[in-house]
Structures are given as structure tokens and as C-alpha cells.
Design an enzyme around this catalytic site. Sequence first.
Site, PDB file in Angstrom:
ATOM      1  N   LYS A   1       0.828  -1.219   0.000  1.00  0.00           N
ATOM      2  CA  LYS A   1       0.000   0.000   0.000  1.00  0.00           C
ATOM      3  C   LYS A   1       0.855   1.257   0.000  1.00  0.00           C
ATOM      4  O   LYS A   1       0.747   2.118   0.879  1.00  0.00           O
ATOM      5  CB  LYS A   1      -0.965   0.030   1.189  1.00  0.00           C
ATOM      6  CG  LYS A   1      -1.950  -1.138   1.201  1.00  0.00           C
ATOM      7  CD  LYS A   1      -2.979  -0.989   2.302  1.00  0.00           C
ATOM      8  CE  LYS A   1      -4.009  -2.084   2.308  1.00  0.00           C
ATOM      9  NZ  LYS A   1      -3.499  -3.410   2.739  1.00  0.00           N
TER      10      LYS A   1
ATOM     11  N   ARG B   1      -7.732 -14.842   7.166  1.00  0.00           N
ATOM     12  CA  ARG B   1      -8.078 -15.622   8.353  1.00  0.00           C
ATOM     13  C   ARG B   1      -9.076 -16.729   8.075  1.00  0.00           C
ATOM     14  O   ARG B   1      -9.014 -17.789   8.722  1.00  0.00           O
ATOM     15  CB  ARG B   1      -8.597 -14.679   9.446  1.00  0.00           C
ATOM     16  CG  ARG B   1      -7.484 -13.877  10.104  1.00  0.00           C
ATOM     17  CD  ARG B   1      -8.024 -12.716  10.917  1.00  0.00           C
ATOM     18  NE  ARG B   1      -8.497 -11.639  10.052  1.00  0.00           N
ATOM     19  CZ  ARG B   1      -9.037 -10.495  10.487  1.00  0.00           C
ATOM     20  NH1 ARG B   1      -9.165 -10.304  11.782  1.00  0.00           N
ATOM     21  NH2 ARG B   1      -9.433  -9.567   9.628  1.00  0.00           N
TER      22      ARG B   1
ATOM     23  N   ASP C   1       3.070   7.430  -0.638  1.00  0.00           N
ATOM     24  CA  ASP C   1       3.842   8.671  -0.456  1.00  0.00           C
ATOM     25  C   ASP C   1       4.114   9.369  -1.788  1.00  0.00           C
ATOM     26  O   ASP C   1       3.601   8.960  -2.825  1.00  0.00           O
ATOM     27  CB  ASP C   1       5.138   8.329   0.297  1.00  0.00           C
ATOM     28  CG  ASP C   1       5.543   9.423   1.269  1.00  0.00           C
ATOM     29  OD1 ASP C   1       5.547  10.605   0.866  1.00  0.00           O
ATOM     30  OD2 ASP C   1       5.867   9.088   2.418  1.00  0.00           O
TER      31      ASP C   1
ATOM     32  N   GLY D   1       6.254  10.362  -5.114  1.00  0.00           N
ATOM     33  CA  GLY D   1       6.934   9.458  -6.040  1.00  0.00           C
ATOM     34  C   GLY D   1       8.370   9.147  -5.650  1.00  0.00           C
ATOM     35  O   GLY D   1       8.807   7.992  -5.662  1.00  0.00           O
TER      36      GLY D   1
HETATM   37  P1  BMP Z   1      -8.618 -11.280   6.383  1.00  0.00           P
HETATM   38  O1  BMP Z   1      -9.205 -12.115   5.221  1.00  0.00           O
HETATM   39  O2  BMP Z   1      -7.944 -12.117   7.409  1.00  0.00           O
HETATM   40  O3  BMP Z   1      -9.593 -10.285   6.933  1.00  0.00           O
HETATM   41  O4  BMP Z   1      -7.410 -10.427   5.720  1.00  0.00           O
HETATM   42  C1  BMP Z   1      -7.643  -9.434   4.773  1.00  0.00           C
HETATM   43  C2  BMP Z   1      -6.324  -8.978   4.180  1.00  0.00           C
HETATM   44  O5  BMP Z   1      -6.588  -8.066   3.122  1.00  0.00           O
HETATM   45  C3  BMP Z   1      -5.403  -8.273   5.153  1.00  0.00           C
HETATM   46  O6  BMP Z   1      -4.069  -8.598   4.787  1.00  0.00           O
HETATM   47  C4  BMP Z   1      -5.662  -6.795   4.894  1.00  0.00           C
HETATM   48  O7  BMP Z   1      -4.515  -6.019   5.141  1.00  0.00           O
HETATM   49  C5  BMP Z   1      -6.019  -6.792   3.421  1.00  0.00           C
HETATM   50  N1  BMP Z   1      -6.977  -5.744   2.980  1.00  0.00           N
HETATM   51  C6  BMP Z   1      -8.273  -5.677   3.482  1.00  0.00           C
HETATM   52  O8  BMP Z   1      -8.680  -6.488   4.313  1.00  0.00           O
HETATM   53  N2  BMP Z   1      -9.119  -4.690   3.017  1.00  0.00           N
HETATM   54  C7  BMP Z   1      -8.746  -3.775   2.086  1.00  0.00           C
HETATM   55  O9  BMP Z   1      -9.547  -2.944   1.706  1.00  0.00           O
HETATM   56  C8  BMP Z   1      -7.443  -3.853   1.555  1.00  0.00           C
HETATM   57  C9  BMP Z   1      -6.578  -4.854   2.015  1.00  0.00           C
HETATM   58  O10 BMP Z   1      -5.369  -4.953   1.496  1.00  0.00           O
END
Ligand code: BMP
Length: 268
Positions: A93, A239, A96, A98
Site C-alpha cells: 500500500k 483468516r 507517499d 513518487g
Molecule cells: P482477512 O481475510 O484475514 O480479513 O485479511 C484481509 C487482508 O486483506 C489483510 O491482509 C488486509 O490487510 C487486506 N486488505 C483488506 O482487508 N481490506 C482492504 O480494503 C485492503 C486490504 O489490502
Amino acid sequence: SRSGLSYEQRAVQHPNPLVKKLFAIAEKKKTNIVLSADLTTTNELLDIADRLGPHIAVLKTHIDIVSDFGPSTIEGLTELAQRHDFLLFEDRKFIDIGNTVQKQYKGGALRIHDWAHIVNASILAGEGIIQALDQTIRDGGVSERGILILAEMTSKGSLAVGEYTQASVEIAQKFPQSVLGFVSTKELSSHSRVASPDEDFVVFTTGVNLSSKGDALGQQYQTPTTAIEGGSDFLIAGRGIYAAAEPVTAVKEYQQAGWDAYQRRITS
Ligand code: BMP
């Protein structure tokens, strides 16, 4: 958008070599799952990557949460990506100016450009961030590197909506060589004022879970089926898979649900 075509057809037609490879992997392994491998030690990360590797198209990392990060983390991930045929996506993500993101991408302790096929970036700072990453990719001497623009977020109250999301699409269209597509909850071509008939941005969708609606910190989930119906091409799940009692059983369930939903979309 070519979201009504099979991965195989999209692989044939797509001009970008990395997207071609991504679609070819999806078709060959019959999976559109991106494992969000948010494990915090090298051993746990490599162990889950090895066990689930056969069922995923992409492994997404947050490499800065690995407490014992070092060369063996990257060597291990790279070796497993080759062995099981998946791509590596560092969920950095970038946000900042460039000049700073070029240093964060190429250098530092993490050397993300060396090993991650895919990175993501937000356009809060304007299009210069994408220009900077695009320049690093084109001058970097490594093929198969690409960017996803984080056009929406799944967390409650996200401000990445409306005009911001639309601006993400318009900036993507200016850098078609290195922007592969978006991280978003749904297909975004409807946000575009100037979509060309042959553009085929790839939609990666986070916040995917088969059994939960969210967490205590604002995460909001949808199911594999609703995500694919909404135009998602690749499902990012964390998860729901790695924290399940049986991660291999879980990844197979997500794989089947995601694959079946995609087949239904392209045949309906
Ligand atoms: P989980 O399925 O355990 O909730 O994980 C979601 C993953 O996706 C995490 O690594 C989180 O940083 C990323 N993420 C998110 O959940 N929502 C977004 O809008 C953007 C993401 O990168």
C-alpha cells in the site's frame, strides 16, 4: 472489461505478460484464490505457503509483519512460488510522494521490487505515485512486475469511494503497461468515463470469508460467490483460510466456491 471470458481466453488476449501468466496459472490450477498469508514468523509463513501453495494463484504478504524477516524469508517464498506455481503480491500500500516510494519499492531492508511480482498503491497523493512505480518497473530490468491500485477498502467508514475510486480507474488507464488492475470490492469499469473496448483490468477483492461477516476492528466481509458475481476475478482471503482448524480443507472450500462462481458468471 472482459470479465465474461474464461481465464484461458483472457490469458490469450491480454497484452501484459504478467497478467497472461496470472490467468494461465488460474486456468491450470483451477483456482482464483489469493491467500493473504498474514503470518508473523518466517517458519509459519513458509509452512502455510507450502501446504496451501497447490490451491492458490497468488500469495499475498505483509512482509513488514514478519518478526524474523531476512534473506531466508524471501529465498523460501521465491522457491515455493516456483515449486507450486503461484505469484507473490506484497500488500505494501504505497502512498507517499513518487521519490519516496521509488526508494521504498526498490531499496531499504525489504527490497520489494526484487521478489514481489505484484505491489499495490493508493492514489491519495495523485498520479505521481503510479508514475514513479511505473518508471521503476520499466527501468528495473526485471520482467513480470505490476501494480494494483487500491481503489476501495473493505473497512467500515472507508473514504475510498465515489470520485476517489473513479480517479483510481482513470489513473490506471494512463499506465496500462504496469497497472494490472485494482483491489476493489467489485468491478469498476462502470466508474470509467473512457473505458476502451479491449481494456481488461484485473479485479482483486479483499474482505472475503465464507463464514464470518466481519471482525471487531471494522473489517467487513462478503462471500466468494457475491464477490465473483460482482465482477471480482481473484479472491483475497486470509483468516478464513489460514486461521481455520484445517487450513488445507478450508482453502479447498474457497477454491471450489470461487471457481464455481466464476464458471457460472462466464456461462450465464
Ligand atoms: P482477512 O481475510 O484475514 O480479513 O485479511 C484481509 C487482508 O486483506 C489483510 O491482509 C488486509 O490487510 C487486506 N486488505 C483488506 O482487508 N481490506 C482492504 O480494503 C485492503 C486490504 O489490502
